[in-house]
Motif scaffolding. Structure first.
Motif, PDB file in Angstrom:
ATOM      1  N   ASP A   1      61.967  35.250   4.673  1.00 39.70           N
ATOM      2  CA  ASP A   1      61.035  34.126   4.517  1.00 39.70           C
ATOM      3  C   ASP A   1      61.005  33.240   5.753  1.00 39.70           C
ATOM      4  O   ASP A   1      59.982  32.601   6.047  1.00 39.70           O
ATOM      5  N   LEU A   2      62.120  33.164   6.478  1.00 40.64           N
ATOM      6  CA  LEU A   2      62.183  32.295   7.664  1.00 40.64           C
ATOM      7  C   LEU A   2      61.275  32.792   8.790  1.00 40.64           C
ATOM      8  O   LEU A   2      60.961  32.033   9.711  1.00 40.64           O
ATOM      9  N   PHE A   3      60.866  34.044   8.715  1.00 37.82           N
ATOM     10  CA  PHE A   3      60.079  34.623   9.798  1.00 37.82           C
ATOM     11  C   PHE A   3      58.671  34.992   9.353  1.00 37.82           C
ATOM     12  O   PHE A   3      57.942  35.647  10.089  1.00 37.82           O
ATOM     13  N   SER A   4      58.312  34.555   8.157  1.00 37.80           N
ATOM     14  CA  SER A   4      57.005  34.894   7.604  1.00 37.80           C
ATOM     15  C   SER A   4      56.117  33.662   7.562  1.00 37.80           C
ATOM     16  O   SER A   4      56.565  32.561   7.213  1.00 37.80           O
ATOM     17  N   GLY A   5      54.839  33.820   7.929  1.00 37.58           N
ATOM     18  CA  GLY A   5      53.900  32.708   7.883  1.00 37.58           C
ATOM     19  C   GLY A   5      54.088  31.682   8.978  1.00 37.58           C
ATOM     20  O   GLY A   5      53.627  30.542   8.848  1.00 37.58           O
ATOM     21  N   ILE A   6      54.753  32.047  10.059  1.00 40.98           N
ATOM     22  CA  ILE A   6      54.990  31.138  11.188  1.00 40.98           C
ATOM     23  C   ILE A   6      53.892  31.323  12.228  1.00 40.98           C
ATOM     24  O   ILE A   6      53.502  32.450  12.551  1.00 40.98           O
TER      25      ILE A   6
END
Length: 458
Positions: free
Chosen positions: A166-171
């Motif tokens: 999740d930390l690397f998604s949608g950034i």
């Protein structure tokens, strides 16, 4: 094929790119040109690696647990990366996908291989030092996530104890929203977050003053080599690359292990056509530091030489410096040679290359670098420097090998050297002088008179 890392509990991953002109640091190409932008990438990667290397094998001064490290690269082939950085670094090509995909892949792979704490940094932030890296690993012992915010709104460092997709998604990668978006996701996941001091990535012309300020602190030691495997280990043991000391081995095509040894000790290796002047110019072109010091492989610098170099160049009007010479040998006559060097250096301001010439990088290029001549390139550079200002001798000695004098004898070697200088002063073409010098240094010369007398005494 990859150069694989041994994964320890604390594992560091450096994201970098092969410095191919035209494809590297593209936003800086309008300001630095394609070659200059690629050279910046090369220099920044080398600077970050100098900070990483001390953490791989802790010493008494650095007693923290060792880390393992690897380089994930984009652009170029594995063979090109290995030729550039050597085989002592674990190398892994970055997979396809956006930055988030690649970061997640790197973290997942390290955790699966046994890492308990993973820190990922980029080569775009050369201000990252070993202290910051230690702080990141320490923070990961009590936090789920460590972030190093960049002044442009991104982050220069991310540390995790487990892969969190999740930390690397949608950034919105490449924008000023990256850090804020990552923090928001971390809060939504109820992660404990440690934040390091902000630093500046070098991406645009506005960032270059940060790089220039960093360069100002660095001395680049440039060592021209040709089959110096026997001398290099003892020399490089005295020169540990660091944030303020860059070591460059400018190799002219060695057939022995010179280049492998240089890379093993953390030196940057630059390939060049043979010829001391060409090699030193190639080393200077690759150098990061604002100060250059040219060192022969058989010469050893004094303790605290960086301070002596800066102190000497800070004197009013001084444009070039060198050290007094000590010859590491006991042959009769060597002390007289040392006195002659001291007299020549101080009265005529004419130090030679074996005295470790040093000067500011800007001055070096203002002088046009070393004239690419087959002999006496050091003398010609010093004479040109005299037209700009003073040549000074630092209050310390360098120690150089007596191998040249031991090969032919003190007086014979001195006679050859003086003949070369006289011929140059008379305007004899340097090609003829070079032929004479090489022929005179051959083994067909008469034996040294001191050795004759010693043999007769025996």
């Amino acid at each position: 094929m990859e150069f694989l890392a041994v994964i320890l509990a604390n594992h560091l991953i450096l994201f970098s790119r092969y410095p191919q002109p035209g494809t590297t640091k593209t936003r800086l190409i309008p300001h630095l040109g394609e070659t200059g932008s690629a050279q910046l990438q090369r220099q920044m990667t080398a600077q970050v690696l100098r900070q990483i290397r001390p953490l791989l094998s802790p010493t008494a001064e650095n007693s923290t647990r060792p880390i393992s490290a690897e380089i994930w690269f984009a652009g170029g082939e594995l063979s090109q990366m290995a030729d550039w950085l050597g085989t002592s670094w674990a190398l892994h090509p970055q997979p396809s996908g956006d930055l988030g995909d690649r970061l997640l892949s790197a973290v997942e792979r390290a955790i699966a291989a046994g890492a308990e704490r993973v820190v990922v940094i980029g080569a775009d932030c050369p201000s990252v030092d070993s202290v910051i890296l230690q702080q990141a690993f320490t923070a990961l012992q009590s936090h789920d996530l460590v972030l190093g915010p960049a002044t442009d709104g991104g982050y220069y460092l991310i540390g995790l104890r487990q892969p969190l997709a999740d930390l690397f998604s949608g950034i919105d990668w490449g924008t000023e929203r990256v850090f804020a978006q990552t923090r928001a996701i971390a809060q939504a996941l109820h992660l404990s977050v440690a934040t390091l001091d902000p630093l500046t990535d070098i991406d645009t012309a506005a960032d270059l003053p940060v790089w220039e300020a960093l360069r100002k602190q660095v001395i680049s030691v440039i060592i021209p080599t040709l089959n110096e495997a026997a001398e290099l280990p003892s020399l490089l043991e005295t020169l540990s690359p660091s944030g303020t000391l860059e070591v460059i081995v400018a190799d002219g095509g060695s057939q022995d292990d010179t280049r492998a040894i240089a890379q093993q000790y953390g030196a940057t290796v630059v390939h060049s056509a043979p010829g001391r002047a060409r090699q030193m110019n190639a080393g200077a072109a690759a150098a990061m530091g604002k100060t250059l010091l040219f060192l022969h492989a058989d010469t050893r610098l004094p303790q605290k030489f960086p301070h002596l170099v800066q102190q000497t160049l800070a004197q009013p009007g001084v444009v070039l410096g060198a050290f007094d010479l000590l010859i590491d040998g006991t042959l009769p006559g060597l002390r007289w040679v040392e006195r002659g060097v001291r007299w020549r250096s101080r009265w005529f301001s004419l130090p030679y290359g074996d005295q470790a010439l040093f000067l500011r990088t800007d001055t070096f290029w203002q002088l046009g670098g070393f004239p690419e001549v087959p002999i006496l390139e050091d003398l010609k550079l010093v004479r040109k420097a005299q037209t700009l200002g003073k040549v000074a001798i630092a209050p310390a000695v360098v120690s150089t090998s007596a191998r040249r004098w031991e090969a032919l004898g003190v007086w014979q070697t001195t006679l050859i050297n003086q003949s070369v200088l006289i011929a140059a002063g008379l305007g004899v073409p340097l090609e003829r002088i070079t032929q004479f010098y090489r022929r005179s240094r051959s083994k067909n010369l008469p034996p040294d008179p001191f050795k004759i007398r010693k043999k007769n005494r025996d």
